[in-house]
Motif scaffolding. Structure first.
Motif, PDB file in Angstrom:
ATOM      1  N   VAL A  97       0.849  -1.190   0.000  1.00 27.82           N
ATOM      2  CA  VAL A  97       0.000   0.000   0.000  1.00 27.82           C
ATOM      3  C   VAL A  97       0.879   1.233   0.000  1.00 27.82           C
ATOM      4  CG1 VAL A  97      -1.791   1.234   1.287  1.00 27.82           C
ATOM      5  CG2 VAL A  97      -1.758  -1.263   1.299  1.00 27.82           C
ATOM      6  N   TYR A  98       0.572   2.176  -0.854  1.00 26.54           N
ATOM      7  CA  TYR A  98       1.267   3.466  -0.852  1.00 26.54           C
ATOM      8  C   TYR A  98       0.356   4.509  -0.215  1.00 26.54           C
ATOM      9  CZ  TYR A  98       4.520   1.432  -4.219  1.00 26.54           C
ATOM     10  OH  TYR A  98       5.448   0.648  -4.835  1.00 26.54           O
ATOM     11  N   ASP A  99       0.858   5.195   0.803  1.00 24.14           N
ATOM     12  CA  ASP A  99       0.102   6.297   1.397  1.00 24.14           C
ATOM     13  C   ASP A  99       0.574   7.599   0.781  1.00 24.14           C
ATOM     14  OD1 ASP A  99      -1.861   5.392   3.299  1.00 24.14           O
ATOM     15  OD2 ASP A  99      -0.169   4.455   4.355  1.00 24.14           O
ATOM     16  N   LEU A 100      -0.257   8.168  -0.017  1.00 26.38           N
ATOM     17  CA  LEU A 100       0.088   9.417  -0.699  1.00 26.38           C
ATOM     18  C   LEU A 100      -0.776  10.547  -0.152  1.00 26.38           C
ATOM     19  CD1 LEU A 100       0.017   8.035  -4.360  1.00 26.38           C
ATOM     20  CD2 LEU A 100       1.957   8.076  -2.781  1.00 26.38           C
ATOM     21  N   ASP A 101      -0.359  11.779  -0.413  1.00 29.04           N
ATOM     22  CA  ASP A 101      -1.174  12.920  -0.008  1.00 29.04           C
ATOM     23  C   ASP A 101      -2.568  12.811  -0.608  1.00 29.04           C
ATOM     24  OD1 ASP A 101       0.894  13.885   1.421  1.00 29.04           O
ATOM     25  OD2 ASP A 101       1.610  15.277  -0.133  1.00 29.04           O
ATOM     26  N   ARG A 152      -4.764   6.686  -0.379  1.00 28.05           N
ATOM     27  CA  ARG A 152      -4.070   5.400  -0.370  1.00 28.05           C
ATOM     28  C   ARG A 152      -4.169   4.733  -1.729  1.00 28.05           C
ATOM     29  NH1 ARG A 152      -5.423   1.210   3.907  1.00 28.05           N
ATOM     30  NH2 ARG A 152      -3.243   1.160   4.504  1.00 28.05           N
ATOM     31  N   VAL A 153      -3.046   4.172  -2.153  1.00 20.98           N
ATOM     32  CA  VAL A 153      -3.071   3.356  -3.362  1.00 20.98           C
ATOM     33  C   VAL A 153      -2.728   1.933  -2.952  1.00 20.98           C
ATOM     34  CG1 VAL A 153      -2.028   2.919  -5.611  1.00 20.98           C
ATOM     35  CG2 VAL A 153      -2.355   5.270  -4.825  1.00 20.98           C
ATOM     36  N   VAL A 154      -3.645   1.021  -3.200  1.00 18.73           N
ATOM     37  CA  VAL A 154      -3.358  -0.388  -2.940  1.00 18.73           C
ATOM     38  C   VAL A 154      -2.781  -0.982  -4.221  1.00 18.73           C
ATOM     39  CG1 VAL A 154      -4.285  -2.602  -2.202  1.00 18.73           C
ATOM     40  CG2 VAL A 154      -5.246  -0.482  -1.276  1.00 18.73           C
ATOM     41  N   ALA A 155      -1.464  -1.059  -4.277  1.00 19.12           N
ATOM     42  CA  ALA A 155      -0.801  -1.528  -5.499  1.00 19.12           C
ATOM     43  C   ALA A 155      -0.895  -3.042  -5.612  1.00 19.12           C
ATOM     44  CB  ALA A 155       0.657  -1.082  -5.511  1.00 19.12           C
ATOM     45  N   LEU A 156      -0.832  -3.721  -4.470  1.00 19.47           N
ATOM     46  CA  LEU A 156      -0.928  -5.176  -4.435  1.00 19.47           C
ATOM     47  C   LEU A 156      -1.882  -5.547  -3.312  1.00 19.47           C
ATOM     48  CD1 LEU A 156       0.730  -6.720  -6.488  1.00 19.47           C
ATOM     49  CD2 LEU A 156       2.263  -7.434  -4.669  1.00 19.47           C
ATOM     50  N   GLY A 164      -1.169  -8.286 -17.471  1.00 19.92           N
ATOM     51  CA  GLY A 164      -2.197  -7.438 -16.875  1.00 19.92           C
ATOM     52  C   GLY A 164      -2.043  -6.023 -17.370  1.00 19.92           C
ATOM     53  N   PRO A 165      -3.109  -5.233 -17.263  1.00 20.04           N
ATOM     54  CA  PRO A 165      -3.058  -3.860 -17.774  1.00 20.04           C
ATOM     55  C   PRO A 165      -2.109  -2.984 -16.956  1.00 20.04           C
ATOM     56  CG  PRO A 165      -5.135  -4.273 -16.641  1.00 20.04           C
ATOM     57  CD  PRO A 165      -4.432  -5.587 -16.726  1.00 20.04           C
ATOM     58  N   SER A 166      -1.786  -1.846 -17.501  1.00 19.98           N
ATOM     59  CA  SER A 166      -0.943  -0.876 -16.812  1.00 19.98           C
ATOM     60  C   SER A 166      -1.595  -0.509 -15.471  1.00 19.98           C
ATOM     61  CB  SER A 166      -0.799   0.355 -17.706  1.00 19.98           C
ATOM     62  OG  SER A 166      -0.005   1.304 -17.076  1.00 19.98           O
ATOM     63  N   GLY A 167      -0.776  -0.483 -14.424  1.00 25.36           N
ATOM     64  CA  GLY A 167      -1.283  -0.122 -13.106  1.00 25.36           C
ATOM     65  C   GLY A 167      -1.867  -1.284 -12.328  1.00 25.36           C
ATOM     66  N   SER A 168      -1.758  -2.511 -12.849  1.00 25.51           N
ATOM     67  CA  SER A 168      -2.387  -3.649 -12.177  1.00 25.51           C
ATOM     68  C   SER A 168      -1.509  -4.250 -11.075  1.00 25.51           C
ATOM     69  CB  SER A 168      -2.767  -4.725 -13.208  1.00 25.51           C
ATOM     70  OG  SER A 168      -1.632  -5.174 -13.922  1.00 25.51           O
ATOM     71  N   GLY A 169      -0.266  -3.746 -10.943  1.00 22.31           N
ATOM     72  CA  GLY A 169       0.584  -4.214  -9.847  1.00 22.31           C
ATOM     73  C   GLY A 169       1.729  -5.117 -10.265  1.00 22.31           C
ATOM     74  N   LYS A 170       1.942  -5.264 -11.556  1.00 18.01           N
ATOM     75  CA  LYS A 170       2.978  -6.187 -12.047  1.00 18.01           C
ATOM     76  C   LYS A 170       4.373  -5.793 -11.553  1.00 18.01           C
ATOM     77  CE  LYS A 170       2.143  -5.437 -16.434  1.00 18.01           C
ATOM     78  NZ  LYS A 170       1.154  -4.337 -16.321  1.00 18.01           N
ATOM     79  N   SER A 171       4.722  -4.524 -11.725  1.00 18.97           N
ATOM     80  CA  SER A 171       6.068  -4.096 -11.322  1.00 18.97           C
ATOM     81  C   SER A 171       6.214  -4.114  -9.800  1.00 18.97           C
ATOM     82  CB  SER A 171       6.374  -2.696 -11.860  1.00 18.97           C
ATOM     83  OG  SER A 171       6.469  -2.741 -13.269  1.00 18.97           O
ATOM     84  N   THR A 172       5.158  -3.758  -9.117  1.00 18.55           N
ATOM     85  CA  THR A 172       5.183  -3.818  -7.647  1.00 18.55           C
ATOM     86  C   THR A 172       5.473  -5.245  -7.191  1.00 18.55           C
ATOM     87  OG1 THR A 172       3.586  -2.012  -7.528  1.00 18.55           O
ATOM     88  CG2 THR A 172       3.824  -3.394  -5.563  1.00 18.55           C
ATOM     89  N   PHE A 173       4.817  -6.203  -7.826  1.00 19.83           N
ATOM     90  CA  PHE A 173       5.036  -7.612  -7.491  1.00 19.83           C
ATOM     91  C   PHE A 173       6.478  -8.012  -7.792  1.00 19.83           C
ATOM     92  CE2 PHE A 173       4.858 -12.138  -8.843  1.00 19.83           C
ATOM     93  CZ  PHE A 173       4.541 -12.694  -7.605  1.00 19.83           C
TER      94      PHE A 173
HETATM   95  P1  ADP Z   1       2.124  -2.143 -13.494  1.00 17.36           P
HETATM   96  O1  ADP Z   1       3.563  -2.511 -13.450  1.00 17.36           O
HETATM   97  O2  ADP Z   1       1.192  -3.305 -13.656  1.00 17.36           O
HETATM   98  O3  ADP Z   1       1.846  -1.098 -14.540  1.00 17.36           O
HETATM   99  P2  ADP Z   1       2.603  -0.940 -10.909  1.00 17.36           P
HETATM  100  O4  ADP Z   1       2.988  -2.051 -10.020  1.00 17.36           O
HETATM  101  O5  ADP Z   1       3.683  -0.070 -11.444  1.00 17.36           O
HETATM  102  O6  ADP Z   1       1.693  -1.487 -12.093  1.00 17.36           O
HETATM  103  O7  ADP Z   1       1.580   0.010 -10.156  1.00 17.36           O
HETATM  104  C1  ADP Z   1       0.432  -0.483  -9.428  1.00 17.36           C
HETATM  105  C2  ADP Z   1      -0.254   0.697  -8.763  1.00 17.36           C
HETATM  106  O8  ADP Z   1       0.571   1.221  -7.729  1.00 17.36           O
HETATM  107  C3  ADP Z   1      -0.551   1.848  -9.696  1.00 17.36           C
HETATM  108  O9  ADP Z   1      -1.781   2.436  -9.305  1.00 17.36           O
HETATM  109  C4  ADP Z   1       0.581   2.797  -9.444  1.00 17.36           C
HETATM  110  O10 ADP Z   1       0.213   4.110  -9.718  1.00 17.36           O
HETATM  111  C5  ADP Z   1       0.880   2.582  -7.974  1.00 17.36           C
HETATM  112  N1  ADP Z   1       2.289   2.798  -7.644  1.00 17.36           N
HETATM  113  C6  ADP Z   1       3.344   2.071  -8.095  1.00 17.36           C
HETATM  114  N2  ADP Z   1       4.497   2.511  -7.578  1.00 17.36           N
HETATM  115  C7  ADP Z   1       4.172   3.557  -6.780  1.00 17.36           C
HETATM  116  C8  ADP Z   1       4.919   4.458  -5.952  1.00 17.36           C
HETATM  117  N3  ADP Z   1       6.257   4.348  -5.838  1.00 17.36           N
HETATM  118  N4  ADP Z   1       4.246   5.404  -5.267  1.00 17.36           N
HETATM  119  C9  ADP Z   1       2.921   5.503  -5.383  1.00 17.36           C
HETATM  120  N5  ADP Z   1       2.138   4.704  -6.130  1.00 17.36           N
HETATM  121  C10 ADP Z   1       2.751   3.735  -6.822  1.00 17.36           C
END
Ligand code: ADP
Ligand code: MG
Length: 240
Positions: free
Chosen positions: A12-16, A19-23, A40-49
């Protein structure tokens, strides 16, 4: 045996802005020797994983075992050591140092691992041979094509003989012919026993894996095995 085992992984990212639940609770086991495409589509959490299983980031909650080690219990040093030993990374942008030659780029992870110069040179050359680029060892990145630069990056990822190769959109910056050559190389490395997790948004690329895991909104919505396309069938001349 599972090389990777995650249980209820959350990030989870806590932003101003909120909250963004990335995974959002990912439980996956990946066996030694497998070749998995994460789609998965852009923003689905692939890179976070990928960042989490690559030990580049820590989860907000959940558990992760890599090669039997409980990752969340390791300190920064232990994490770096585990990462250096077990994981090689490949990215869309090749991230090579522009001012030094291919060989020096490939050596880099061995510098961090503390090997002497002679061993580094030998092993880096062997790694370059493995990706078919031994004769380009003294070229700088700028003197190489995009596909060759990516192969240098793959040689660098392999130089410490990791058990796991993590590739985030590795063909994203390449034309389709060159992309196919890279996929052919991944398949060859996989046949030699390297476990591969490849992130792609490209269905064509995903067809080269043995298993397809699809993410959406930070969750796994599909997970199935498939008969992979053999990259050698598409470009026989590139497979030699
Ligand atoms: P993908 O690789 O599938 O495109 P990401 O894992 O990059 O997706 O991102 C998943 C979600 O987490 C998105 O909504 C993205 O905006 C958010 N996110 C990823 N990295 C950060 C970060 N460092 N700070 C805030 N939000 C983030
Ligand atoms: Mg991404």
């Amino acid at each position: 045996m599972a090389l990777i085992e995650t249980r209820d992984l959350r990030r989870v990212y806590d932003l101003d802005a909120g909250r963004v639940v990335a995974l959002d609770g990912v439980s996956l086991a990946i066996d030694q020797g497998d070749f998995v495409a994460v789609m998965g589509p852009s923003g689905s959490g692939k890179s976070t994983f990928m960042n989490l299983i690559g030990c580049l980031d820590r989860p907000s909650s959940g558990e992760y075992r890599l090669a039997g080690a409980a990752v969340e219990s390791l300190d920064a040093d232990g994490l770096a050591r585990l990462r250096n030993r077990e994981i090689g990374f490949v990215f869309q942008q090749f991230n090579l140092l522009p001012r030094v030659d291919a060989l020096s780029n490939v050596e880099l992870p061995m510098v961090y691992a503390g090997f002497d110069r002679k061993t580094r040179r030998e092993q880096a050359l062997r790694s370059l041979s493995r990706v078919g680029l031994a004769e380009r060892a003294h070229h700088r990145p700028m003197q190489l094509s995009g596909g060759q630069q990516q192969r240098v990056a793959i040689a660098r990822a392999l130089v410490n003989s990791p058990s796991l190769l993590l590739a985030d959109e590795p063909t994203g910056a390449l034309d389709s012919h060159t992309a196919n050559e890279i996929l052919s190389l991944f398949q060859e490395l996989n046949r030699e026993g390297v476990t591969i997790v490849l992130v792609t948004h490209d269905a064509e690329v995903g067809r080269h894996a043995h298993r397809l895991v699809r993410f959406r909104d930070g969750r796994v919505i599909e997970d199935r095995r498939q008969t992979p396309v053999d990259a050698r069938d598409l470009a026989p001349e590139a497979a030699e």
